[in-house]
Write an enzyme that holds these catalytic residues in place. Sequence first.
Site, short mmCIF file in Angstrom:
data_model
loop_
_atom_site.label_atom_id
_atom_site.label_comp_id
_atom_site.label_asym_id
_atom_site.label_seq_id
_atom_site.Cartn_x
_atom_site.Cartn_y
_atom_site.Cartn_z
N PHE A 131 -43.75 63.58 -53.80
CA PHE A 131 -43.29 63.25 -55.15
C PHE A 131 -43.70 61.78 -55.36
CE2 PHE A 131 -40.30 61.77 -58.33
CZ PHE A 131 -40.30 62.82 -59.24
N ASP A 200 -37.51 62.84 -46.95
CA ASP A 200 -36.96 63.00 -48.30
C ASP A 200 -36.53 64.46 -48.44
OD1 ASP A 200 -36.69 63.58 -51.03
OD2 ASP A 200 -38.17 62.08 -51.64
N TYR A 225 -28.60 65.77 -57.65
CA TYR A 225 -28.54 66.44 -58.96
C TYR A 225 -29.28 67.77 -58.99
CZ TYR A 225 -32.65 63.34 -59.17
OH TYR A 225 -33.78 62.64 -58.86
N LYS A 226 -29.92 68.14 -57.87
CA LYS A 226 -30.62 69.44 -57.85
C LYS A 226 -29.69 70.49 -57.24
CE LYS A 226 -35.03 67.04 -57.05
NZ LYS A 226 -35.64 67.02 -58.38
N ARG A 374 -43.03 76.44 -62.47
CA ARG A 374 -42.12 76.28 -61.33
C ARG A 374 -40.81 77.00 -61.62
NH1 ARG A 374 -40.22 70.58 -58.93
NH2 ARG A 374 -38.96 70.73 -60.79
C1 LIG Z 1 -38.92 64.72 -53.62
C2 LIG Z 1 -38.36 63.78 -54.63
N1 LIG Z 1 -38.17 62.48 -54.29
C3 LIG Z 1 -37.69 61.59 -55.19
C4 LIG Z 1 -37.36 61.97 -56.46
C5 LIG Z 1 -36.89 60.95 -57.49
O1 LIG Z 1 -35.64 60.55 -57.24
P1 LIG Z 1 -34.83 59.52 -58.16
O2 LIG Z 1 -35.23 59.75 -59.55
O3 LIG Z 1 -33.41 59.93 -57.85
O4 LIG Z 1 -35.13 58.16 -57.70
C6 LIG Z 1 -37.51 63.31 -56.85
C7 LIG Z 1 -37.14 63.74 -58.21
O5 LIG Z 1 -37.26 64.84 -58.63
C8 LIG Z 1 -38.04 64.22 -55.92
O6 LIG Z 1 -38.25 65.49 -56.26
#
Ligand SMILES: Cc1ncc(COP(=O)(O)O)c(C=O)c1O
Length: 399
Positions: A131, A200, A225-226, A374
Amino acid sequence: MSELPLLAKELDQADELAPLRDRFVLGTASDDAGVYLDGNSLGALPAHVPDRVADVVRRQWGELRIRSWEESGWWTAPERIGDRIAPLVGAAPGQIVVGDSTSVNVFKALVAAVRMADAGRDEILVDATTFPTDGYIAESAARLTGRTLRAVTPAEVPAALGHRTAAVLLNHVDYRTGRLHDLPALTAAVHACGALAVWDLCHSAGALPVGLDEHGVDLAVGCTYKYLNGGPGAPAYLYVRRELQDRFDSPLPGWNSHAEPFGMSPSYAPAAGAVRGRVGTPDILSLLALEAALDVWDGVSVDAVRAKSLALTDFFLRCVDEYTEPGRVECVTPGPHTERGSQIALRCPDAGEVMKRLIARGVVGDFRHPDILRFGFTPLYVSFRDAERAARILGEELA
Ligand SMILES: Cc1ncc(COP(=O)(O)O)c(C=O)c1O
């Protein structure tokens, strides 16, 4: 007439997790209700959360005001809620703190990992398929710590590791394809070369067993939040393995992680334990909404969630296969269960337009640039009838 609608009904009747759906604000499982397959982006609202948040606002804030830092347990909420998340990711208590965004925690974890590595190790490896935020932050962390950054795919990590590697930042499940990476094997490979592994967990926590302690993960971060249903912008968490906590040297040493936060000392002395991962004043309203949301996990086993997730995604693929003309979409999510997270990603050239039409018909998934549809399967509240209906409407829209 397809037998799939009937089969979906039978699968729902046999599903031991089906009653959990009532813990959420959703339509019924009937054919007219919408289908929510975007819980891998924003989890649904647990039904009891609004009243709990109202109590936090009206009574804890409105009446008790400043007293709530002590009397309502606000001050200790980041560690207390970390201990609620711990069993969901296979961690013993005292190793997780909740607060800040995932991005901020990636920064803390990666810089701290590099600071723990031997000084001669001058390279950070980052997941090339990550991501994007992790990649941006890794690049900055490398500049700040005077290391070079190399992007490699998770499959390339074992060959890329060496005496120069300080730390490796990996995604457990790929946000785009839904591919599950081999956390035990990759962590072991990182350790064998003397480096630290930072994971992560955004797309795995709450969807499948993670086993942080069992597999000796060094540091991990994830959002809430997921699959943890903490609400929009809910705070993220940071895991620091107990044996590393004394060496965790935060790049953001705020007053909340001080050994004596109310000593107001001009010099910094880190607190012991998970508290060391804190920075500033916690985001109490979001934090306590998350704490309430975590109640839906009471009595739920992550293994049962994983079993249902795989059954749902298998069934959805079977339905897509039956309802969609051959070759119209390409599934980019791996078939083997050992390589699949809790989402199905389908590639088709007009994915953006197709998703708009699906949403208009009540089937909510999402679109990822440039050509990915998705669909997230959150076993606490997605039914087999949802999967069948979504695939049927998808087939109609693709026809
Ligand atoms: C794998 C991954 N890492 C990081 C994030 C972003 O996290 P944040 O917006 O809480 O910093 C996301 C958001 O969807 C994600 O899917």
